[in-house]
Enzyme design. Structure first.
Site, PDB file in Angstrom:
ATOM      1  N   GLU A   1      10.879  46.973 -30.115  1.00 50.20           N
ATOM      2  CA  GLU A   1      10.446  48.293 -29.674  1.00 50.20           C
ATOM      3  C   GLU A   1      11.598  49.030 -29.004  1.00 50.20           C
ATOM      4  OE1 GLU A   1       7.201  46.345 -27.183  1.00 50.20           O
ATOM      5  OE2 GLU A   1       7.760  48.034 -25.914  1.00 50.20           O
TER       6      GLU A   1
ATOM      7  N   HIS B   1       2.558  34.233 -26.584  1.00 53.34           N
ATOM      8  CA  HIS B   1       3.272  35.412 -26.091  1.00 53.34           C
ATOM      9  C   HIS B   1       3.280  35.347 -24.574  1.00 53.34           C
ATOM     10  CE1 HIS B   1       4.743  39.351 -25.329  1.00 53.34           C
ATOM     11  NE2 HIS B   1       3.604  39.791 -24.829  1.00 53.34           N
TER      12      HIS B   1
ATOM     13  N   CYS C   1       5.168  43.841 -28.975  1.00 55.58           N
ATOM     14  CA  CYS C   1       5.745  42.514 -28.801  1.00 55.58           C
ATOM     15  C   CYS C   1       5.520  41.587 -29.976  1.00 55.58           C
ATOM     16  CB  CYS C   1       5.195  41.861 -27.524  1.00 55.58           C
ATOM     17  SG  CYS C   1       5.701  42.748 -26.044  1.00 55.58           S
TER      18      CYS C   1
END
Lengths: 388, 131, 350
Positions: free
Chosen positions: C83, C238, C115
């Site tokens: 990003e 994550h 992400c």
């Protein structure tokens, strides 16, 4: 190679090196040229060579040959700009010399001029690096000062020197500039101040770097056989030689050896028929103290790695074994880039005419004058002989 | 450097792609098509490992315009293990830690940007070896 | 719901990169709260002035290539998920592909899914290789995340990269058995083009976003494969902070020892598109042959990709061919908030 005729310098003119806000590049040059022509008392000029490094970039004016001929009262005279980075002025002298020596011109004016103050300081700094390798040095973040700093660090590492060992070059230059009305900096400096000065690119500090500013100087050349008609004390150009080396420092066979300086000096000694011991003064290219040290070595005044000792032992002073920067050098008289080479010659002429006042080197008869372009990529050497 | 010049030299700057001389085997960087050792034509691409040793270094406090925002930074001459010498910035190291003789390796980093809206110039720098 | 490739595929090379600089969470807290805050991590990585997503992706890629030992010209796609691509128009992939020698016969478009941009690209890579269209594909998740000054996310927005070369199972150091993606339109965290910093929904980013998507992707994958948590030696989730992955691991039935090796966020912060992927590289650095790894990413917007990965006996000989992720983590130089602000270019200079 056979010269056709001997060449003499019969007139010189200089401007003060500094910030000339009120003068354009043409006005600066014109002032010096008119002064030199007056000193030479000539009535005709056959050619004009203008030594200049960065007029397009900093003064926004190319085509300097015509521009300056026009403004100096030399309209219709053939004129060219000569560029070889820091050696531009000396290169212009060499070309003027070739024209007279080759019998193709009698009266040649050589003018070195640089106008940097019209451009903002950042642009001047960046422009100084146009003389190094654009693709593999400048693009990577290197500048001319940075390359000199790299040489200096390696030199200090290989030969075991400290920063203070180099102070003598700057101290000597400033001392001599005190008596030069054309010098930019006439204040004395101490070794202590040198050691404590702020770093620019470590190990090179503010008192190690020659100041870049505006300036113009000019000389008049004519065949030696005619010289006495114009000048009671003509100075003979005994030899003129030039050489190049790799543009990039990292391509050098030996980064601590100024091979182009060595080759051009050797050739100049050969043609003039003299040796280093005969030289009475050396106007070398002290853009940085490391260049002064390496120039002394390349010209045969010190062994490899021992050039700095000459400064440490005071051998470079006016009464030393090999006086350098006799009127302040690049460090204190100043470094107006393309004009510098001609200032060096004008100063050597004053010495050989015995007109250097308090800075007179006793019995000066042979002067070695050398200019360096980039980090040693072009080196032009002249040997001058005094009239007596 | 102009855009076309940046583009022409991208492989050299991103990845230290030079040449090897087919006659004498000398490794050449930057590429120049004529071998500096034996003067024969040399045009075979050769990718340098990026490993080298610091020959000399300096610390830039006053930088040229494009590099101003990165100052102070160290620069060095690095002797590549294959022979040629290159000049570049050092990165990921404090200037006080740099020593002549330090082993380093090549990394590709940002050199500068032509302003917020312009092209980003990437190229080789050297850092102390990792891992 | 399960995604399986026509030809078996796996990871033939992997690599990571973490910048050298660190800022402690307590230093950020010192500036903004007088120290009055519970740090979500101990410290985070800070990219140097000369680093960006391109340079980070490139070093991770070079490490992956060193472990894969293949001719880069055989790579048919270089896909970077981030990003913080340096250009809005001009793919990071083109520069990385050129630098590693994969050009000119190569795909190189960029990927974005917050992400999970890297694992999104990984799914596509499985397709390109698994269908027989390509022998190898290089996938990278990399970011130099920006945190709004004083915001909760400033404590964790970090920089790093992880790269994987996907190739035939017969050459792999770990094969990818199957994957599953779970995506919904959930505006938990987003950024409009002209803004420097993303906006986020605070507690909304928890249950409806992170936890729901990871749980659904993981459970679906495990149920359809017939696996239980005990079938996995490692699980990597994550990692936006320490608490979230620890919580979801517990909820799914994983023990702390299973997530330990892949949980790096406490030491390097949230590397955004690299987050779960860099955890995977740390696991691969220490795993033995025949161990199963669960990888579940999460990207705001929102979605999760879950993968079941099984190491092969090719792994041990490849581990030492490039610096380990821990070697990069151990390489650290602390900066204070002032230097951090300079390095992250948060100051208005004009």
């Amino acid at each position: 190679m056979m010269r056709k005729r001997e060449v003499a310098i019969i007139g010189i003119g200089q401007s003060k090196v500094g910030e000339h806000w009120d003068k354009s590049i043409r006005q600066l040059a014109s002032e010096a040229i008119v002064s030199a022509i007056k000193d030479a008392k000539i009535e005709r000029v056959d050619m004009l060579y203008v030594g200049n490094a960065l007029s397009g970039e900093l003064a926004l004016q190319e085509h300097l040959g015509a521009a300056i001929a026009d403004f100096s009262g030399l309209r219709t005279v053939e004129a060219y700009k000569v560029e070889a980075a820091g050696a531009s002025g000396a290169a212009a002298l060499r070309l003027g010399y070739l024209a007279v020596a080759g019998g193709l011109a009698d009266f040649v004016v050589v003018c070195g001029v640089e106008k940097v103050t019209d451009a903002p300081a950042e642009r001047v700094n960046s422009a100084l690096s146009l003389g190094i390798d654009g693709e593999y040095e400048r693009e990577l973040g290197l500048s001319l000062i940075a390359l000199n700093a790299l040489i200096m660090r390696r030199y200090m590492y290989e030969y075991g020197y400290e920063l203070r060992d180099f102070a003598g070059f700057s101290v000597n230059a400033h001392k001599n500039a005190a008596n030069n009305p054309y010098a930019m900096f006439r204040n004395p400096i101490t070794e202590k101040a040198f050691v404590e000065a702020r770093m620019v690119v470590e190990p090179i500090n503010l008192l190690d770097s020659s100041p870049v500013a505006d300036g113009a100087a000019a000389v008049v050349l004519c065949p030696m056989e005619m010289a006495k008609d114009f000048q009671a004390k003509p100075v003979r150009i005994a030899s003129s030689a030039a050489a190049t080396d790799t543009l990039a420092l990292h391509d050098r066979k030996d980064p601590l050896f100024l091979e182009a300086a060595y080759l051009s000096a050797r050739r100049a000694y050969e043609i003039a028929g003299i040796k280093p011991e005969d030289v009475d003064l050396f106007e070398l290219y002290d853009s940085f103290t490391i260049m002064a040290a390496l120039s002394l070595e390349a010209a045969g005044f010190a062994e490899r790695g021992q050039g700095v000792r000459l400064a440490m032992e005071g051998q470079i002073s006016l009464d030393g074994r090999i006086p350098i920067s006799t009127m302040g050098g690049l460090k204190a008289r100043g470094n107006p880039l393309g004009a510098t080479g001609v200032y060096q010659v004008a100063e050597a002429v004053l010495q050989l005419r015995h007109e250097a006042g308090p800075n007179q080197v006793k019995d000066a008869h042979w002067a070695l004058v050398q200019s360096i372009g980039g980090v040693g990529s072009t080196v032009v050497t002249h040997i001058l002989e005094g009239p007596d | 450097m102009s855009l076309p010049a940046v583009w022409r030299t991208r492989k050299q700057r991103y990845s230290l792609v030079g040449e090897v001389c087919s006659k004498c085997g000398a490794k050449i960087f930057p590429p120049r098509d004529v071998c500096p050792e034996c003067s024969k034509p040399a045009q075979t691409p050769y990718s340098f490992s990026g490993r080298g040793v610091v020959y000399s270094f300096a610390v830039v406090y006053q930088a040229s315009e494009e590099f101003e925002e990165y100052a102070p930074y160290a620069v060095a001459m690095v002797k590549l293990e294959e022979g040629p010498m290159v000049t570049a910035q050092l990165t990921d190291v404090d200037p006080e830690e740099v020593k002549v003789g330090m082993p380093v390796e090549m990394v590709t980093r940002k050199l500068y940007e032509e302003g917020e809206g312009g092209v980003i110039h990437y190229g080789y720098k050297f850092r102390p070896r990792v891992g | 719901m399960l995604l399986k490739t026509a030809k078996p595929v796996g990871i033939v090379g992997y690599g990571a990169y973490v910048p050298r600089y660190r800022i402690k969470a307590e230093e950020i807290a010192r500036v903004w709260t007088g120290g009055n805050m519970e740090p979500p991590v101990r410290e985070k990585s800070v990219p140097g002035l000369d680093e960006d997503t391109v340079t980070i992706a490139l070093e991770a890629a070079r490490n992956a290539l060193a472990r894969a030992r293949i001719d880069p010209k055989l790579i048919k796609a270089v896909w970077v998920g981030s990003e913080s691509h340096p250009y809005a128009v001009k793919p990071t992939g083109t520069i990385v592909a050129e630098a590693i020698g994969a050009t000119p016969y190569v795909q190189a478009g960029d990927w974005e899914f917050a992400c999970k941009a890297g694992t999104e690209a990984l799914q596509a890579a499985l397709g390109l290789v698994g269908s027989g269209m390509a022998d190898y594909v290089l996938v990278i998740g990399a970011d130099t995340a920006q945190g709004r000054p004083g915001d909760a996310l400033e404590y964790t927005a970090a920089a790093g990269g992880a790269a994987f070369i996907i190739g035939p199972a017969e050459e792999s150091l770990a094969i990818i058995e199957a994957s599953c993606s779970y995506v919904t339109d959930t505006p938990d965290f987003f950024r409009r083009p002209k803004r420097n910093y993303p906006s986020h929904g605070a507690r909304f980013t928890g249950e409806p976003a992170y936890f729901h998507h990871i749980e659904m992707a993981a459970r679906t994958l495990m149920e359809e494969m017939g696996y239980k948590p005990q079938d996995f030696a490692y699980a990597v989730f994550h990692q936006p902070n320490l608490k979230f992955p620890q919580t979801i691991a517990r909820k799914l039935g994983f023990a702390p020892e299973q997530i330990k090796e892949g949980l790096l966020v406490g030491e390097i912060g949230n590397t955004y598109a690299a987050s779960s992927l860099i955890g995977l590289t740390a696991v691969l650095d220490v795993a033995k042959p025949g161990e199963r790894i669960l990888l579940v990413s999460f990207g705001s917007g929102a979605g999760s990709d879950a993968f079941s990965i099984l190491t092969t006996d090719r792994l041990p000989e490849r581990q030492a061919l490039a610096p380990s992720t821990r070697a990069y983590i151990a390489r650290r130089k602390e900066v204070d908030y002032a230097l951090y602000v300079r390095y992250r270019r948060k100051l208005e200079m004009e």
